[in-house]
Design a protein around this motif. Structure first.
Motif, PDB file in Angstrom:
ATOM      1  N   MET A 183       4.000  40.234   8.630  1.00  0.00           N
ATOM      2  CA  MET A 183       3.647  38.820   8.482  1.00  0.00           C
ATOM      3  C   MET A 183       4.898  38.018   8.140  1.00  0.00           C
ATOM      4  SD  MET A 183       1.124  37.034   5.648  1.00  0.00           S
ATOM      5  CE  MET A 183      -0.260  38.093   6.054  1.00  0.00           C
ATOM      6  N   ASP A 184       5.132  36.873   8.831  1.00  0.00           N
ATOM      7  CA  ASP A 184       6.233  35.986   8.487  1.00  0.00           C
ATOM      8  C   ASP A 184       5.729  34.544   8.555  1.00  0.00           C
ATOM      9  OD1 ASP A 184       6.656  34.849  11.207  1.00  0.00           O
ATOM     10  OD2 ASP A 184       7.259  36.897  11.668  1.00  0.00           O
ATOM     11  N   LEU A 185       6.519  33.632   7.967  1.00  0.00           N
ATOM     12  CA  LEU A 185       6.082  32.247   7.831  1.00  0.00           C
ATOM     13  C   LEU A 185       5.872  31.584   9.191  1.00  0.00           C
ATOM     14  CD1 LEU A 185       5.444  30.002   5.821  1.00  0.00           C
ATOM     15  CD2 LEU A 185       7.843  29.310   5.971  1.00  0.00           C
ATOM     16  N   ASP A 186       6.771  31.831  10.160  1.00  0.00           N
ATOM     17  CA  ASP A 186       6.643  31.186  11.463  1.00  0.00           C
ATOM     18  C   ASP A 186       5.334  31.577  12.143  1.00  0.00           C
ATOM     19  OD1 ASP A 186       8.993  29.766  11.327  1.00  0.00           O
ATOM     20  OD2 ASP A 186      10.195  31.332  12.269  1.00  0.00           O
ATOM     21  N   ALA A 187       5.024  32.865  12.112  1.00  0.00           N
ATOM     22  CA  ALA A 187       3.790  33.320  12.760  1.00  0.00           C
ATOM     23  C   ALA A 187       2.559  32.717  12.084  1.00  0.00           C
ATOM     24  CB  ALA A 187       3.719  34.846  12.729  1.00  0.00           C
ATOM     25  N   VAL A 188       2.582  32.674  10.750  1.00  0.00           N
ATOM     26  CA  VAL A 188       1.444  32.114  10.023  1.00  0.00           C
ATOM     27  C   VAL A 188       1.311  30.620  10.308  1.00  0.00           C
ATOM     28  CG1 VAL A 188       0.507  31.629   7.731  1.00  0.00           C
ATOM     29  CG2 VAL A 188       1.513  33.856   8.225  1.00  0.00           C
ATOM     30  N   ALA A 189       2.450  29.900  10.296  1.00  0.00           N
ATOM     31  CA  ALA A 189       2.411  28.455  10.551  1.00  0.00           C
ATOM     32  C   ALA A 189       1.902  28.162  11.962  1.00  0.00           C
ATOM     33  CB  ALA A 189       3.797  27.849  10.353  1.00  0.00           C
ATOM     34  N   ASP A 190       2.364  28.945  12.961  1.00  0.00           N
ATOM     35  CA  ASP A 190       1.871  28.757  14.325  1.00  0.00           C
ATOM     36  C   ASP A 190       0.360  28.937  14.392  1.00  0.00           C
ATOM     37  OD1 ASP A 190       4.257  28.131  15.510  1.00  0.00           O
ATOM     38  OD2 ASP A 190       4.755  30.188  16.041  1.00  0.00           O
ATOM     39  N   GLU A 191      -0.136  29.931  13.678  1.00  0.00           N
ATOM     40  CA  GLU A 191      -1.586  30.175  13.675  1.00  0.00           C
ATOM     41  C   GLU A 191      -2.336  29.032  12.992  1.00  0.00           C
ATOM     42  OE1 GLU A 191      -4.834  33.161  11.541  1.00  0.00           O
ATOM     43  OE2 GLU A 191      -2.679  33.529  11.348  1.00  0.00           O
ATOM     44  N   LEU A 192      -1.858  28.613  11.824  1.00  0.00           N
ATOM     45  CA  LEU A 192      -2.595  27.629  11.028  1.00  0.00           C
ATOM     46  C   LEU A 192      -2.613  26.257  11.692  1.00  0.00           C
ATOM     47  CD1 LEU A 192      -1.406  28.553   7.413  1.00  0.00           C
ATOM     48  CD2 LEU A 192      -3.554  29.141   8.535  1.00  0.00           C
ATOM     49  N   TYR A 193      -1.467  25.808  12.227  1.00  0.00           N
ATOM     50  CA  TYR A 193      -1.411  24.457  12.779  1.00  0.00           C
ATOM     51  C   TYR A 193      -2.061  24.356  14.160  1.00  0.00           C
ATOM     52  CZ  TYR A 193       1.292  22.801   8.872  1.00  0.00           C
ATOM     53  OH  TYR A 193       1.675  22.439   7.603  1.00  0.00           O
ATOM     54  N   ALA A 194      -2.519  25.490  14.686  1.00  0.00           N
ATOM     55  CA  ALA A 194      -3.340  25.451  15.890  1.00  0.00           C
ATOM     56  C   ALA A 194      -4.808  25.244  15.557  1.00  0.00           C
ATOM     57  CB  ALA A 194      -3.176  26.750  16.684  1.00  0.00           C
ATOM     58  N   LEU A 195      -5.174  25.372  14.279  1.00  0.00           N
ATOM     59  CA  LEU A 195      -6.570  25.248  13.859  1.00  0.00           C
ATOM     60  C   LEU A 195      -6.942  23.781  13.630  1.00  0.00           C
ATOM     61  CD1 LEU A 195      -6.654  28.106  11.191  1.00  0.00           C
ATOM     62  CD2 LEU A 195      -7.541  28.198  13.525  1.00  0.00           C
ATOM     63  N   PRO A 196      -8.220  23.439  13.790  1.00  0.00           N
ATOM     64  CA  PRO A 196      -8.673  22.095  13.409  1.00  0.00           C
ATOM     65  C   PRO A 196      -8.440  21.887  11.908  1.00  0.00           C
ATOM     66  CG  PRO A 196     -10.317  23.209  14.760  1.00  0.00           C
ATOM     67  CD  PRO A 196      -9.285  24.230  14.417  1.00  0.00           C
ATOM     68  N   PRO A 197      -8.203  20.657  11.476  1.00  0.00           N
ATOM     69  CA  PRO A 197      -7.936  20.404  10.055  1.00  0.00           C
ATOM     70  C   PRO A 197      -9.028  20.931   9.136  1.00  0.00           C
ATOM     71  CG  PRO A 197      -7.389  18.466  11.367  1.00  0.00           C
ATOM     72  CD  PRO A 197      -8.029  19.431  12.305  1.00  0.00           C
ATOM     73  N   ALA A 198     -10.280  20.923   9.594  1.00  0.00           N
ATOM     74  CA  ALA A 198     -11.377  21.381   8.733  1.00  0.00           C
ATOM     75  C   ALA A 198     -11.269  22.863   8.409  1.00  0.00           C
ATOM     76  CB  ALA A 198     -12.723  21.089   9.414  1.00  0.00           C
ATOM     77  N   ASP A 199     -10.597  23.634   9.285  1.00  0.00           N
ATOM     78  CA  ASP A 199     -10.480  25.083   9.072  1.00  0.00           C
ATOM     79  C   ASP A 199      -9.153  25.471   8.442  1.00  0.00           C
ATOM     80  OD1 ASP A 199     -12.905  25.214  10.350  1.00  0.00           O
ATOM     81  OD2 ASP A 199     -12.036  25.638  12.309  1.00  0.00           O
ATOM     82  N   PHE A 200      -8.247  24.507   8.263  1.00  0.00           N
ATOM     83  CA  PHE A 200      -6.873  24.819   7.869  1.00  0.00           C
ATOM     84  C   PHE A 200      -6.801  25.414   6.467  1.00  0.00           C
ATOM     85  CE2 PHE A 200      -2.818  23.830   5.927  1.00  0.00           C
ATOM     86  CZ  PHE A 200      -1.900  24.175   6.898  1.00  0.00           C
ATOM     87  N   THR A 201      -7.384  24.741   5.490  1.00  0.00           N
ATOM     88  CA  THR A 201      -7.183  25.115   4.083  1.00  0.00           C
ATOM     89  C   THR A 201      -7.686  26.518   3.788  1.00  0.00           C
ATOM     90  OG1 THR A 201      -7.353  22.791   3.433  1.00  0.00           O
ATOM     91  CG2 THR A 201      -7.626  24.449   1.699  1.00  0.00           C
ATOM     92  N   ALA A 202      -8.888  26.841   4.255  1.00  0.00           N
ATOM     93  CA  ALA A 202      -9.440  28.172   3.990  1.00  0.00           C
ATOM     94  C   ALA A 202      -8.578  29.256   4.627  1.00  0.00           C
ATOM     95  CB  ALA A 202     -10.875  28.259   4.507  1.00  0.00           C
ATOM     96  N   ALA A 203      -8.125  29.014   5.869  1.00  0.00           N
ATOM     97  CA  ALA A 203      -7.286  30.004   6.549  1.00  0.00           C
ATOM     98  C   ALA A 203      -5.933  30.142   5.844  1.00  0.00           C
ATOM     99  CB  ALA A 203      -7.093  29.608   8.015  1.00  0.00           C
TER     100      ALA A 203
END
Length: 335
Positions: A1-21
């Motif tokens: 796991m690295d920050l770039d991979a996590v950020a790419d995953e999270l910012y592809a999500l709708p805002p409503a799903d962002f915080t929990a993920a």
């Protein structure tokens, strides 16, 4: 796991799903022992709807995103060269492209089940203007990780003005040439003024970023101290729980040892009883053999006695018969 991979995953999500993920990924990083990564993930900010729509546009329409970057480069070069004709041509393309892409972004969000409103669409348009004006903004946008819309620099709004005020050919020789020189000087002066304004805005932005970083650093320290207190409280509670479990296990051990002593005693008694029973069995087996011998001897004597009885009975019968015969012979004949 690295920050770039996590950020790419999270910012592809709708805002409503962002915080929990995001919180789940931070938890995964802490579980894996990487607390620094967990903290950096936790600091990722939830995107606004307009920022998410801009990210979605980059991810779903990469060719159009590349077209925006190329158009921005051409606009900035034409602005620098004070090429009025090119500026007018590119400005028209700019307006058309921004309007088209903003509509596409709104359609993409609707297809994703999270449609944006007109206000967010205007923020998408403003982000596209910023990308066209500023190469750094373009690089930030094309990564698809915006947390908020981008704002176009003030100077960018003057591109169309520069196009309108750029020198025109008059055919009047020196007068036209003098007019062009004056126009060029005025344009350069406006450009220097805009550059100075940009420099001041950049300084203000840098100061704002430093203040924000300092605030984030203080928040991180507070969060770190809070987590440390929580860890200490958890460690204290775990120590108490462990002590209680230890006492319970010791009590269980003592009870088990007592039970083992009783079981050992029962085992010894059973073994002793088994020895006694084996001895009794051996004695009984000896008595059984003696009884069997006595039975055989008694049967032998019984058979002999039976034969003797039968022989005596036979003799008695024979004797009685002879006696009767003799008696018959001894009686005188009847006259």
């Amino acid at each position: 796991m690295d920050l770039d991979a996590v950020a790419d995953e999270l910012y592809a999500l709708p805002p409503a799903d962002f915080t929990a993920a995001r919180d789940e990924r931070a938890k995964d990083a802490r579980t894996a022992g990487d607390r620094e990564l967990a903290e950096r993930i936790r600091r990722l900010r939830r995107p606004t709807k307009a920022a998410w729509a801009s990210n979605l546009l980059v991810r779903r329409q990469p060719d159009e995103a590349e077209q925006v970057l190329r158009l921005g480069e051409a606009l900035r070069q034409a602005h620098q060269d004070l090429d009025g004709g090119q500026l007018r041509k590119l400005s028209t393309q700019q307006r058309q492209l921004i309007a088209a892409l903003a509509r596409q972004a709104r359609e993409l969000t609707a297809q994703a089940g999270q449609p944006i409103g007109e206000g967010a669409q205007r923020e998408v348009e403003e982000t596209l203007r910023a990308v066209l004006a500023d190469p750094d903004a373009g690089q930030e946008w094309v990564r698809g990780r915006l947390a908020k819309p981008l704002a176009a620099p003030t100077g960018f709004a003057l591109i169309a003005d520069a196009a309108r005020s750029a020198p025109q050919t008059t055919g009047r020789g020196e007068r036209a040439s003098g007019g062009r020189v004056a126009d060029l000087d005025a344009a350069r002066s406006r450009r220097r003024e805009r550059q100075e304004q940009e420099r001041r805005r950049e300084q203000q932005e840098q100061e704002r970023r430093r203040e924000q970083q300092e605030q984030e650093r203080r928040r991180a320290q507070q969060e770190k101290r809070r987590e440390q207190r929580e860890r200490q409280a958890r460690a204290h509670q775990e120590a108490e729980d462990a002590e209680r479990r230890l006492r319970a296990r010791e009590a269980e051990l003592s009870a088990a040892e007592d039970e083992q002593d009783r079981a050992d005693q029962r085992k010894h008694q059973a073994q002793q009883r088994l020895v006694d029973l084996r001895k009794q069995l051996k004695e009984a087996e000896g008595e059984q053999r003696e009884a069997e011998d006595a039975v055989r001897e008694a049967r032998t004597r019984t058979r002999k006695a039976d034969r003797a009885v039968r022989e005596a009975r036979r003799r008695a019968t024979d004797a009685a018969a002879r006696a009767e015969q003799l008696a018959d012979q001894a009686e005188p004949p009847t006259v």
